[in-house]
Design an enzyme around this catalytic site. Structure first.
Site, PDB file in Angstrom:
ATOM      1  N   CYS A   1       5.104  -7.668   7.430  1.00  0.00           N
ATOM      2  CA  CYS A   1       6.147  -7.219   8.363  1.00  0.00           C
ATOM      3  C   CYS A   1       6.365  -8.297   9.407  1.00  0.00           C
ATOM      4  O   CYS A   1       5.411  -8.897   9.911  1.00  0.00           O
ATOM      5  CB  CYS A   1       5.726  -5.914   9.031  1.00  0.00           C
ATOM      6  SG  CYS A   1       6.969  -5.263  10.174  1.00  0.00           S
TER       7      CYS A   1
ATOM      8  N   GLU B   1       0.817  -1.212   0.000  1.00  0.00           N
ATOM      9  CA  GLU B   1       0.000   0.000   0.000  1.00  0.00           C
ATOM     10  C   GLU B   1       0.852   1.264   0.000  1.00  0.00           C
ATOM     11  O   GLU B   1       1.953   1.277   0.548  1.00  0.00           O
ATOM     12  CB  GLU B   1      -0.854   0.034   1.275  1.00  0.00           C
ATOM     13  CG  GLU B   1      -1.762  -1.153   1.396  1.00  0.00           C
ATOM     14  CD  GLU B   1      -2.495  -1.186   2.730  1.00  0.00           C
ATOM     15  OE1 GLU B   1      -2.967  -2.261   3.097  1.00  0.00           O
ATOM     16  OE2 GLU B   1      -2.559  -0.141   3.397  1.00  0.00           O
TER      17      GLU B   1
ATOM     18  N   CYS C   1      -1.248  -3.218  14.690  1.00  0.00           N
ATOM     19  CA  CYS C   1      -0.957  -2.861  13.298  1.00  0.00           C
ATOM     20  C   CYS C   1      -1.446  -3.967  12.363  1.00  0.00           C
ATOM     21  O   CYS C   1      -1.109  -5.140  12.548  1.00  0.00           O
ATOM     22  CB  CYS C   1       0.552  -2.642  13.149  1.00  0.00           C
ATOM     23  SG  CYS C   1       1.080  -2.495  11.432  1.00  0.00           S
TER      24      CYS C   1
ATOM     25  N   CYS D   1      -1.502   1.573   8.339  1.00  0.00           N
ATOM     26  CA  CYS D   1      -0.699   0.760   7.444  1.00  0.00           C
ATOM     27  C   CYS D   1      -1.157  -0.691   7.411  1.00  0.00           C
ATOM     28  O   CYS D   1      -1.443  -1.292   8.425  1.00  0.00           O
ATOM     29  CB  CYS D   1       0.775   0.929   7.782  1.00  0.00           C
ATOM     30  SG  CYS D   1       1.512  -0.234   8.861  1.00  0.00           S
TER      31      CYS D   1
ATOM     32  N   CYS E   1       3.704  -5.863  15.527  1.00  0.00           N
ATOM     33  CA  CYS E   1       3.058  -5.002  16.530  1.00  0.00           C
ATOM     34  C   CYS E   1       1.563  -5.330  16.514  1.00  0.00           C
ATOM     35  O   CYS E   1       0.936  -5.312  15.451  1.00  0.00           O
ATOM     36  CB  CYS E   1       3.270  -3.529  16.191  1.00  0.00           C
ATOM     37  SG  CYS E   1       5.002  -3.095  16.003  1.00  0.00           S
TER      38      CYS E   1
HETATM   39  N1  SAH Z   1       7.591  -0.333  10.535  1.00  0.00           N
HETATM   40  C1  SAH Z   1       7.864   1.042  10.652  1.00  0.00           C
HETATM   41  C2  SAH Z   1       7.246   1.879   9.553  1.00  0.00           C
HETATM   42  C3  SAH Z   1       5.888   1.476   9.107  1.00  0.00           C
HETATM   43  S1  SAH Z   1       4.600   1.595  10.316  1.00  0.00           S
HETATM   44  C4  SAH Z   1       7.448   1.564  12.002  1.00  0.00           C
HETATM   45  O1  SAH Z   1       6.774   0.861  12.733  1.00  0.00           O
HETATM   46  O2  SAH Z   1       7.858   2.671  12.314  1.00  0.00           O
HETATM   47  C5  SAH Z   1       4.308   3.352  10.248  1.00  0.00           C
HETATM   48  C6  SAH Z   1       3.599   3.935  11.443  1.00  0.00           C
HETATM   49  O3  SAH Z   1       2.206   3.539  11.444  1.00  0.00           O
HETATM   50  C7  SAH Z   1       4.196   3.483  12.749  1.00  0.00           C
HETATM   51  O4  SAH Z   1       4.458   4.563  13.605  1.00  0.00           O
HETATM   52  C8  SAH Z   1       3.102   2.600  13.267  1.00  0.00           C
HETATM   53  O5  SAH Z   1       3.169   2.478  14.627  1.00  0.00           O
HETATM   54  C9  SAH Z   1       1.853   3.281  12.764  1.00  0.00           C
HETATM   55  N2  SAH Z   1       0.643   2.467  12.877  1.00  0.00           N
HETATM   56  C10 SAH Z   1       0.505   1.159  12.647  1.00  0.00           C
HETATM   57  N3  SAH Z   1      -0.750   0.741  12.934  1.00  0.00           N
HETATM   58  C11 SAH Z   1      -1.420   1.831  13.371  1.00  0.00           C
HETATM   59  C12 SAH Z   1      -2.749   2.052  13.851  1.00  0.00           C
HETATM   60  N4  SAH Z   1      -3.639   1.066  13.947  1.00  0.00           N
HETATM   61  N5  SAH Z   1      -3.093   3.310  14.207  1.00  0.00           N
HETATM   62  C13 SAH Z   1      -2.206   4.327  14.120  1.00  0.00           C
HETATM   63  N6  SAH Z   1      -0.935   4.179  13.686  1.00  0.00           N
HETATM   64  C14 SAH Z   1      -0.540   2.945  13.334  1.00  0.00           C
HETATM   65 FE1  SF4 Z   2       5.765  -3.625  11.287  1.00  0.00          FE
HETATM   66 FE2  SF4 Z   2       3.420  -2.429  11.668  1.00  0.00          FE
HETATM   67 FE3  SF4 Z   2       5.101  -2.707  13.714  1.00  0.00          FE
HETATM   68 FE4  SF4 Z   2       5.683  -0.964  11.734  1.00  0.00          FE
HETATM   69  S1  SF4 Z   2       3.953  -0.838  13.169  1.00  0.00           S
HETATM   70  S2  SF4 Z   2       7.071  -2.477  12.697  1.00  0.00           S
HETATM   71  S3  SF4 Z   2       4.813  -2.095   9.989  1.00  0.00           S
HETATM   72  S4  SF4 Z   2       4.129  -4.387  12.578  1.00  0.00           S
END
Ligand code: SAH
Ligand code: SF4
Length: 452
Positions: free
Chosen positions: A137, A111, A144, A361, A141
């Site tokens: 990924c 995306e 996410c 994301c 997390c």
């Molecule tokens: N993996 C890297 C970059 C991609 S994620 C990282 O984690 O930094 C990019 C951002 O989107 C991160 O700060 C992540 O915590 C956030 N993100 C993921 N899921 C989310 C959600 N449900 N609500 C808000 N932000 C979210």
């Molecule tokens: Fe991976 Fe999503 Fe965690 Fe970023 S926030 S490191 S994309 S699992």
């Protein structure tokens, strides 16, 4: 606009082999010149091809009318003009947010999100694109959607850059241009660092995409050796660190890489980046109601960051399926931000963009994924509720760090039996722990120890 907007199949059918032809966007100018010379073309052709790739609105070799038909056919045999097979677009926020779901030729989905911010007062119009560095990924997390998908594969340089070329064509057709680029889409950029550095160089090269280096941000969940590698390069790119918790017990749960590189090591590495580059580091903090948004969390964050000159972005959690959590209430976010400001830390409260198109994301790709069984979802929620309670009680996680971290980094030291997925060949997707049978997800826990 020349880009196809098509309805995608419900889930990529991963039977298609990867296209062996390199994407032209990832080919170095010197290699392109050598290729054209070997094809018997005069030296000036390299400039014509480069203009077609970086300056024109062409979306395929067929559309590059500055080159003769035989040369276009010869180039198409050797190089892909675009590594994206199909793109599905969705608009939200009165068309200010545009989410693109790109299908790669092997069926993987990634995306990108384009966000338009109109000029306001002194502030010029901004068009920010959020791009992906991996399909899925490995970090996992739990809030996410990409983390829930699990790791599929790294993207190559051209696959990263082509997301930007797609957005550029859409912007140009509206008389706009890209002002900012953030690696905040799917994937952990520092676990695909060679390709990310390669793409960042292409995108900030004045002879190619030509974005100002300071307008490019790389976000990481805290891969310390990756931050150190970037520090050694000392670029002018902005580093964003996804912190989400200042205390190890909670961060072990929210960002499982914390079990490998704890929060203090991450902040120390980021401070090293700031010192080497002179660039202010920003910290992302997704706000989850009742979990990481208390006054004690704000104070712990303030203690961690005070004096580092860094900035915190508070982001209400975008709703994602399969978690027991919701976003913090606005007044709680205000109170949290206020406490940080009192300690002299700069804070911005971000608003969610594109919720109706699933702009967090990985959400759109997750939508295309098969829905896990209701029982698995219920177990996942239950596990997260239990883990949240343990984290709030200050208990460090005894789960291992995410298995099978790809790339150049040594595998995490796992003191307990690793889940079976770690032993799988690298070419197979690493399933998210929650998609494994419960017996393997929840090995017996040894006695717990407290974090502080
Ligand atoms: N993996 C890297 C970059 C991609 S994620 C990282 O984690 O930094 C990019 C951002 O989107 C991160 O700060 C992540 O915590 C956030 N993100 C993921 N899921 C989310 C959600 N449900 N609500 C808000 N932000 C979210
Ligand atoms: Fe991976 Fe999503 Fe965690 Fe970023 S926030 S490191 S994309 S699992």
């Amino acid at each position: 606009m020349t880009e196809p907007t098509v309805a995608l199949p419900t889930r990529p059918v991963l039977t298609a082999p990867r296209d062996p032809r390199p994407g032209v966007a990832g080919v170095e100018p010197i290699e392109l010149a050598a290729l054209l010379s070997a094809m018997g073309e005069p030296a000036f052709r390299a400039r014509q091809v480069s203009d077609a790739v970086w300056r024109s609105e062409a979306a395929s070799w067929d559309a590059v009318t500055t080159l003769g038909l035989p040369l276009r056919a010869g180039l198409a045999e050797r190089l892909r003009f675009d590594t994206v097979a199909e793109t599905d677009l969705r608009l939200a926020d009165d068309e200010a947010t545009e989410k693109a779901l790109h299908r790669l030729p092997d069926g993987r989905l990634v995306e990108s999100v384009l966000m338009h911010y109109p000029a306001r007062g002194e502030r010029r119009e901004r068009n920010t694109l959020c791009i992906s560095s991996q399909a899925g990924c490995a970090v996992g997390c739990p809030f996410c959607a990409t983390g829930e998908l699990g790791f599929e594969r790294d993207l190559g340089v051209a696959e990263i850059v082509d997301q930007v070329r797609h957005a550029r064509r859409r912007l140009v057709s509206r008389g706009r241009h890209l002002t900012n680029l953030v690696f905040m889409g799917m994937g952990e950029p520092l676990l695909n660092l060679d390709a990310v550095i390669g793409a960042a160089r292409v995108l900030t090269d004045a002879d190619r995409f030509g974005l100002g280096a300071r307008h490019l941000t790389i976000s990481t969940s805290g891969v310390v050796p990756g931050i150190e590698r970037l520090t050694a390069l000392s670029p002018q790119w902005t580093l964003a660190v996804s912190l989400h918790a200042a205390r190890d017990a909670l961060r072990d749960l929210l960002v499982p890489l914390n079990r490998r590189w704890p929060v203090r090591a991450v902040v120390a590495a980021a401070a090293g980046y700031a010192a080497a580059t002179g660039r202010r580091v920003s910290y992302e903090y997704v706000m989850i109601d009742g979990l990481n948004d208390t006054p004690a969390d704000a104070d712990a964050l303030a203690r961690l960051l005070v004096g580092t000159g860094s900035h915190v972005n508070c982001i209400p959690m975008n709703p994602v399926a399969h978690t027991p959590w919701v976003a913090s209430r606005p007044e709680r976010i205000e109170a949290f931000a206020g406490r940080l400001r009192t300690s002299g830390i700069g804070v911005t409260i971000r608003r969610n963009r594109g919720q109706e198109v699933g702009a967090a994301c990985g959400q759109l790709a997750a939508e295309k994924s098969a829905e896990p069984a209701a029982a698995a979802v219920a177990r996942r929620r239950e596990r997260l509720v239990t883990a949240s309670a343990a984290a709030l009680a200050g208990e460090r996680s005894l789960e291992p760090a995410p298995p099978g971290l790809p790339g150049v980094f040594p595998r995490p030291v796992i003191t307990r039996t690793a889940p079976r997925a770690a032993a799988r060949p690298a070419t197979r997707p690493i399933a998210h722990p929650d998609r494994r049978p419960v017996a393997r997800r929840l090995p017996p826990r040894p006695p717990r120890r407290a974090s502080h």
